[in-house]
Design a protein around this motif. Sequence first.
Motif, short mmCIF file in Angstrom:
data_model
loop_
_atom_site.label_atom_id
_atom_site.label_comp_id
_atom_site.label_asym_id
_atom_site.label_seq_id
_atom_site.Cartn_x
_atom_site.Cartn_y
_atom_site.Cartn_z
N GLN A 180 0.81 -1.22 0.00
CA GLN A 180 0.00 0.00 0.00
C GLN A 180 0.84 1.27 0.00
OE1 GLN A 180 -2.90 -1.43 -1.04
NE2 GLN A 180 -3.86 0.25 0.09
N VAL A 181 1.90 1.31 0.79
CA VAL A 181 2.72 2.51 0.91
C VAL A 181 4.19 2.13 0.74
CG1 VAL A 181 3.47 4.38 2.45
CG2 VAL A 181 1.09 3.63 2.47
N THR A 182 4.91 2.89 -0.08
CA THR A 182 6.35 2.69 -0.19
C THR A 182 7.05 4.03 -0.01
OG1 THR A 182 6.54 3.04 -2.60
CG2 THR A 182 6.04 0.79 -1.82
N ILE A 183 8.26 3.96 0.54
CA ILE A 183 9.10 5.15 0.70
C ILE A 183 10.49 4.82 0.15
CG2 ILE A 183 10.11 6.82 2.29
CD1 ILE A 183 7.86 6.20 4.25
N ASP A 184 10.89 5.58 -0.84
CA ASP A 184 12.21 5.45 -1.45
C ASP A 184 13.11 6.52 -0.84
OD1 ASP A 184 14.45 5.60 -3.09
OD2 ASP A 184 13.34 5.59 -4.97
N THR A 185 14.15 6.11 -0.09
CA THR A 185 15.11 7.07 0.47
C THR A 185 16.42 7.05 -0.32
OG1 THR A 185 16.16 5.54 2.04
CG2 THR A 185 14.13 6.63 2.76
N PHE A 186 16.40 6.47 -1.48
CA PHE A 186 17.51 6.18 -2.39
C PHE A 186 18.28 4.96 -1.93
CE2 PHE A 186 21.69 6.38 -4.38
CZ PHE A 186 21.28 6.40 -5.69
N GLN A 187 18.87 4.96 -0.76
CA GLN A 187 19.60 3.79 -0.29
C GLN A 187 18.65 2.66 0.06
OE1 GLN A 187 23.00 3.59 -0.10
NE2 GLN A 187 22.94 1.45 0.54
N TRP A 188 17.54 2.99 0.69
CA TRP A 188 16.57 2.00 1.13
C TRP A 188 15.22 2.20 0.46
CZ3 TRP A 188 17.29 2.61 7.15
CH2 TRP A 188 18.46 1.94 7.54
N GLY A 189 14.49 1.10 0.35
CA GLY A 189 13.09 1.15 -0.02
C GLY A 189 12.27 0.54 1.10
N HIS A 234 3.11 6.22 -3.15
CA HIS A 234 4.56 6.01 -3.21
C HIS A 234 5.26 7.36 -2.97
CE1 HIS A 234 3.54 2.11 -4.75
NE2 HIS A 234 2.92 2.66 -5.80
N PHE A 235 6.27 7.35 -2.13
CA PHE A 235 6.97 8.57 -1.75
C PHE A 235 8.48 8.42 -2.00
CE2 PHE A 235 3.20 8.11 0.87
CZ PHE A 235 2.61 9.37 0.81
N ARG A 236 9.12 9.54 -2.31
CA ARG A 236 10.58 9.63 -2.36
C ARG A 236 10.98 10.70 -1.35
NH1 ARG A 236 9.17 9.32 -7.88
NH2 ARG A 236 10.05 7.52 -8.98
N ILE A 237 11.71 10.28 -0.32
CA ILE A 237 12.03 11.17 0.79
C ILE A 237 13.54 11.36 0.91
CG2 ILE A 237 11.80 11.58 3.28
CD1 ILE A 237 9.13 11.61 1.84
N ARG A 238 13.97 12.61 0.95
CA ARG A 238 15.39 12.93 1.17
C ARG A 238 15.71 12.84 2.65
NH1 ARG A 238 13.71 16.98 -2.26
NH2 ARG A 238 13.65 18.49 -0.56
#
Length: 258
Positions: free
Chosen positions: A232-241, A253-257
């Motif tokens: 349902q929810v994903t967060i991409d922090t670049f190193q981790w998903g 879906h989110f991309r978080i710095r």
Amino acid sequence: MYFQIKAYLQFLFKSQNQHGLHSPFVYELVTKCFYDKKDHKGYHLIKNYRNDLLRNKDLIEVTDFGAGSRVFKSNLRPVFSIAKNAGVTLHRAKLLYRLTKYLKIDKALELGTSLGIASSAIGANEGTELTTIEGCPETANIARKQFEKYQLNNITLRVNEFEPELDRLVQENHKFDLIYFDGNHQKQATLNYFEKLLPASHNDSVFIFDDIHWSAGMEEAWEEIKRHPKVQVTIDTFQWGLVFFRQEQVKQHFRIRL
């Protein structure tokens, strides 16, 4: 290396911080956990554990079961170099500690112990029971000694290839609140482990995948995982998903710095 630089630039262009997050769950996770600047008591253990390894000049023979190393040309490697180049950074270890604490993780599973730096970050939360699996006997032996030295008695280390251990865990109907995937940076293996461990998850579980932008194959695996109907929810922090299964939420879906 060029692939990862390009992937990171694309990530920066599309990512955000806490501003404009329309999911209360993700907003609170980011502001209260990701961006938490407090000095937690578990940090001391994690830092000492890692520094111990950075001072260790012993040579060990590493058995690679996954994608291999882009740094090392030989399987005979000094412990301090493994800790420096292949181990989780102190910054990421602290985040893993905070995630485990914030999400109130009772039972966790780690695929790929290595020297146990990430394990120590999870295990520094005394209320968390961690099962960690490592295929390489030499690195596992270093990790076991470290767990004993730092009295991380809430960590169970299993030395074996992943497949038979995962089959056993699923057959025994184990459920985990957190599963950290850091043992094989290849597309098909990542997807296989994800599918195999879905029965070990529940509505409030979180899966954390390391190095989702390691290669084109890993990015493809990440996109397939995001599309899975149970996700349902994903967060991409670049190193981790990070993957959440919270069925009460709309799919986002989110991309978080960081």
